[in-house]
Design an enzyme around this catalytic site. Structure first.
Site, short mmCIF file in Angstrom:
data_model
loop_
_atom_site.label_atom_id
_atom_site.label_comp_id
_atom_site.label_asym_id
_atom_site.label_seq_id
_atom_site.Cartn_x
_atom_site.Cartn_y
_atom_site.Cartn_z
N LYS A 122 1.98 6.37 -14.12
CA LYS A 122 1.08 5.45 -13.69
C LYS A 122 -0.07 6.21 -12.90
CE LYS A 122 1.39 3.60 -9.56
NZ LYS A 122 0.47 3.59 -8.24
N ASN A 123 0.35 7.22 -11.67
CA ASN A 123 -0.73 8.00 -11.18
C ASN A 123 -1.58 9.04 -11.64
OD1 ASN A 123 0.04 6.53 -8.78
ND2 ASN A 123 1.38 7.89 -7.96
N ARG A 145 -6.55 0.78 -4.94
CA ARG A 145 -7.01 1.96 -4.10
C ARG A 145 -7.64 3.14 -4.94
NH1 ARG A 145 -7.07 4.50 0.32
NH2 ARG A 145 -6.81 6.59 -0.39
N CYS A 173 -3.48 0.07 3.32
CA CYS A 173 -2.91 -0.59 2.70
C CYS A 173 -1.42 -0.80 3.58
CB CYS A 173 -2.40 -0.26 1.37
SG CYS A 173 -1.39 1.25 1.35
N ARG A 184 -4.79 5.32 5.05
CA ARG A 184 -5.50 5.95 3.76
C ARG A 184 -7.04 6.44 3.97
NH1 ARG A 184 -1.72 3.92 -0.47
NH2 ARG A 184 -2.47 5.83 -1.62
N ASP A 234 6.97 8.90 -2.59
CA ASP A 234 7.07 7.75 -3.37
C ASP A 234 8.79 7.48 -3.69
OD1 ASP A 234 4.10 8.17 -5.29
OD2 ASP A 234 4.25 7.55 -3.19
N ILE A 284 4.25 11.72 4.99
CA ILE A 284 2.91 11.79 4.43
C ILE A 284 2.24 10.57 4.87
CG2 ILE A 284 1.71 11.56 2.29
CD1 ILE A 284 3.34 14.10 2.56
N ARG A 286 3.25 -3.38 -10.34
CA ARG A 286 1.85 -2.42 -10.29
C ARG A 286 2.41 -1.11 -10.71
NH1 ARG A 286 -1.72 -2.88 -5.04
NH2 ARG A 286 -2.77 -1.24 -6.37
C1 EPZ Z 1 -1.53 9.34 -4.07
O1 EPZ Z 1 -2.21 8.67 -3.24
C2 EPZ Z 1 -0.61 8.56 -4.80
N1 EPZ Z 1 -1.40 7.43 -5.53
C3 EPZ Z 1 0.46 7.92 -4.02
O2 EPZ Z 1 1.09 6.89 -4.75
C4 EPZ Z 1 1.21 8.83 -3.34
O3 EPZ Z 1 2.05 8.54 -2.43
C5 EPZ Z 1 0.21 9.94 -2.66
O4 EPZ Z 1 -0.76 10.57 -3.73
C6 EPZ Z 1 0.78 11.09 -2.18
O5 EPZ Z 1 1.76 11.66 -2.95
C7 EPZ Z 1 -2.08 7.72 -6.67
O6 EPZ Z 1 -2.09 8.94 -7.31
C8 EPZ Z 1 -2.85 6.72 -7.33
P1 EPZ Z 1 -3.48 11.32 -0.77
P2 EPZ Z 1 -3.49 9.26 -2.55
O7 EPZ Z 1 -4.67 11.55 -0.50
O8 EPZ Z 1 -4.25 10.24 -3.22
C9 EPZ Z 1 -3.98 11.73 3.97
C10 EPZ Z 1 2.47 5.01 -5.43
O9 EPZ Z 1 3.43 4.53 -4.88
N2 EPZ Z 1 -5.29 11.69 3.71
O10 EPZ Z 1 -2.58 12.65 -1.05
O11 EPZ Z 1 -4.01 8.16 -1.88
C11 EPZ Z 1 -3.32 10.42 3.82
O12 EPZ Z 1 -3.76 9.46 4.71
C12 EPZ Z 1 1.19 5.71 -4.52
O13 EPZ Z 1 2.47 5.21 -6.46
C13 EPZ Z 1 -6.30 12.15 4.85
O14 EPZ Z 1 -5.83 12.34 5.89
O15 EPZ Z 1 -2.80 10.12 -1.32
C14 EPZ Z 1 -2.08 10.44 3.82
O16 EPZ Z 1 -1.43 10.70 4.68
C15 EPZ Z 1 1.27 5.22 -3.03
N3 EPZ Z 1 -7.66 12.15 4.76
C16 EPZ Z 1 -2.08 12.01 3.11
O17 EPZ Z 1 -3.32 12.63 3.24
C17 EPZ Z 1 -8.16 11.94 3.38
O18 EPZ Z 1 -9.44 12.10 3.14
C18 EPZ Z 1 -1.59 12.02 1.63
O19 EPZ Z 1 -2.65 11.23 0.96
C19 EPZ Z 1 -7.15 11.89 2.17
C20 EPZ Z 1 -5.81 11.66 2.70
#
Ligand code: EPZ
Length: 431
Positions: free
Chosen positions: A34-35, A104, A128, A133, A319, A341, A411
């Site tokens: 999915k991701n 998202r 969320c 996020r 995840d 995370i 989802r």
């Molecule tokens: C991706 O989300 C995945 N989603 C998530 O999977 C997964 O949990 C996550 O990566 C971490 O592996 C998709 O790929 C669609 P991040 P993403 O930006 O890209 C912080 C699932 O269950 N952060 O790597 O949104 C953030 O708050 C989903 O399939 C900032 O601080 O995750 C978090 O704590 C849920 N500033 C951490 O980084 C920013 O500008 C990781 O977020 C961006 C992120």
């Protein structure tokens, strides 16, 4: 007082009814990731040619991304496990709020839209269930590539000033290795003028899969899978026919279904390098793993307690934190799980406690004292992976467990109950 009588066969919220205590056996197939599929679909905005993706899972999130691309003018044709996107019709730079709000990952479209059109207006995805996020790193990176970005009324507006409205290559250091920010900026940089360097980039397999697709479309990308990614922008990208990687999170969930029911099961296709930390933890708790090419056969009987903390790849994936907690709730001894995370990703603890799990929480840490047997109960998943954790707990529990929150489960899991029933589970979807 008006009493509404609900006929017995109609269940208000769809739910799964799981008869626990069954052993599983046989082979179960892993769908496409999915991701990865979501961001690869967004890359279709970078070309006027047709992009064909294969091994695309039938999920509500994928359908949602298809709707968003169609709202921007991209022709989208869905096959059984493939999807074709024709970017020649792209004529909009602002996806509708209601579509972005429910998905998202659609925010990542801001990168390719800006690169292709020189302008993009994308609603803030907002928080969320699992955390706030933020998209600070995405915006910071786009500014480093020359975009002027403002955030007003919940919308991120970005425009590239000057003739040709073309982004310019630049150096971006991410404060955190955000998966989404890395992917958004890779797509933006692919059509930029000059070289872009992304430092402290995310290392996740989905990032590497995106690089694979961009290269297949004619992009010049080096270093994906390492902390430093270099992209030399090109004038134009062409179409491609590309297969999405298997879903490592679904694979991990299916392996955990075998472990929690103390079963022997073969799961595949799996790229074992994508699951290193997970396979190590499964061996640490006492599972036997037999790896044969892209298939993993897992056998489990006694499960020992372990400690784990979630980290960016190649660390243990956040995840799979909730699904792994369901297993540890049935282990011998006390385990400690620390979620590093997301700031609000332990909501499944309350529901596991409803099933008799002995879990104490302190901040983002859960102390799980394993119990001999969970007991079936009505539970609700609060997000995608929490719902999967409920299904796993239900497989091992005494009696019947009913799981609500299927709007989240669907989802990210393609027919999870069908796959588990095919290897011996007894799960019914009602309502
Ligand atoms: C991706 O989300 C995945 N989603 C998530 O999977 C997964 O949990 C996550 O990566 C971490 O592996 C998709 O790929 C669609 P991040 P993403 O930006 O890209 C912080 C699932 O269950 N952060 O790597 O949104 C953030 O708050 C989903 O399939 C900032 O601080 O995750 C978090 O704590 C849920 N500033 C951490 O980084 C920013 O500008 C990781 O977020 C961006 C992120």
């Amino acid at each position: 007082m008006t009493v509404t009588v609900v006929p017995s066969q109609q269940v208000l919220n769809p739910q799964l009814e799981i008869a626990g205590g069954r052993r599983l056996s046989g082979e179960v197939r892993v769908s496409g990731a999915k991701n990865s599929a979501l961001v690869l679909m967004a890359a279709s905005l970078l070309t006027e040619d047709t992009l064909r993706l294969r091994n695309v899972p039938p999920l509500t999130d994928i359908a949602g991304m298809g709707e968003i691309l169609a709202s921007l003018g991209v022709g989208v044709r869905r096959g059984s496990d493939s999807i074709e996107m024709d970017g020649s019709g792209l004529n909009q730079s602002a996806p509708p709020y209601e579509l972005v709000n429910s998905l998202r990952a659609s925010f990542f479209c801001i990168g390719p839209l800006l690169a292709k059109l020189g302008i993009a207006r994308v609603p803030l995805p907002g928080g969320c269930q699992i955390g706030t996020r933020p998209v600070v790193e995405h915006v910071k990176g786009l500014k480093a590539l020359g975009a002027q970005v403002t955030i007003e009324h919940g919308v991120v507006s970005a425009v590239v000033p000057g003739r040709g409205h073309r982004l310019k290559g630049g150096r971006i250091h991410l404060d955190c290795p955000s998966v989404g920010a890395t992917e958004t900026l890779m797509m933006a940089a692919a059509l930029a003028d000059g070289e872009t360097v992304i430092e402290n980039a995310a290392l996740e397999p989905e990032v590497v899969d995106l690089a694979g697709l961009l290269i297949a479309m004619g992009a010049r990308v080096r270093g994906a899978g390492t902390p430093t990614i270099r992209i030399v922008g090109v004038e134009r990208l062409h179409g491609a026919d590309y297969a999405v990687i298997p879903d490592r999170i679904e694979a991990g969930t299916l392996l955990l279904a075998a472990a929690i029911t103390r079963s022997t099961l073969t799961v595949g296709p799996v790229i074992t390098d994508h699951l290193g930390a997970v396979l190590t933890k499964l061996e640490e708790v006492g599972c036997r793993l037999d790896i044969d090419g892209t298939c993993v056969t897992i056998s489990a009987d006694q499960i020992r307690a372990v400690d784990l903390r979630t980290q960016p790849f190649p660390g243990f994936p956040t995840d799979l934190q909730a699904p792994f907690m369901s297993l540890l709730a049935t282990a011998q001894g006390t385990s400690v799980i620390t979620e590093h995370i997301f700031e609000n990703r332990l909501q499944h603890v309350g529901e596991l406690q409803r099933m008799g799990a002995a879990i104490r929480m302190q901040g983002n840490t859960a102390f799980i004292e394993g119990v001999h047997r969970l007991s079936g109960a009505p539970v609700k998943g609060s997000d995608l992976r929490a719902s999967a954790a409920m299904v796993l707990a239900g497989l091992a529990a005494d009696g019947i467990t009913t799981v609500q929150g299927l709007e989240y489960l669907d989802r990210g899991y393609a027919d999870l109950e069908g796959k588990l029933n095919a290897v011996g589970a007894t799960i019914r979807r009602v309502g």
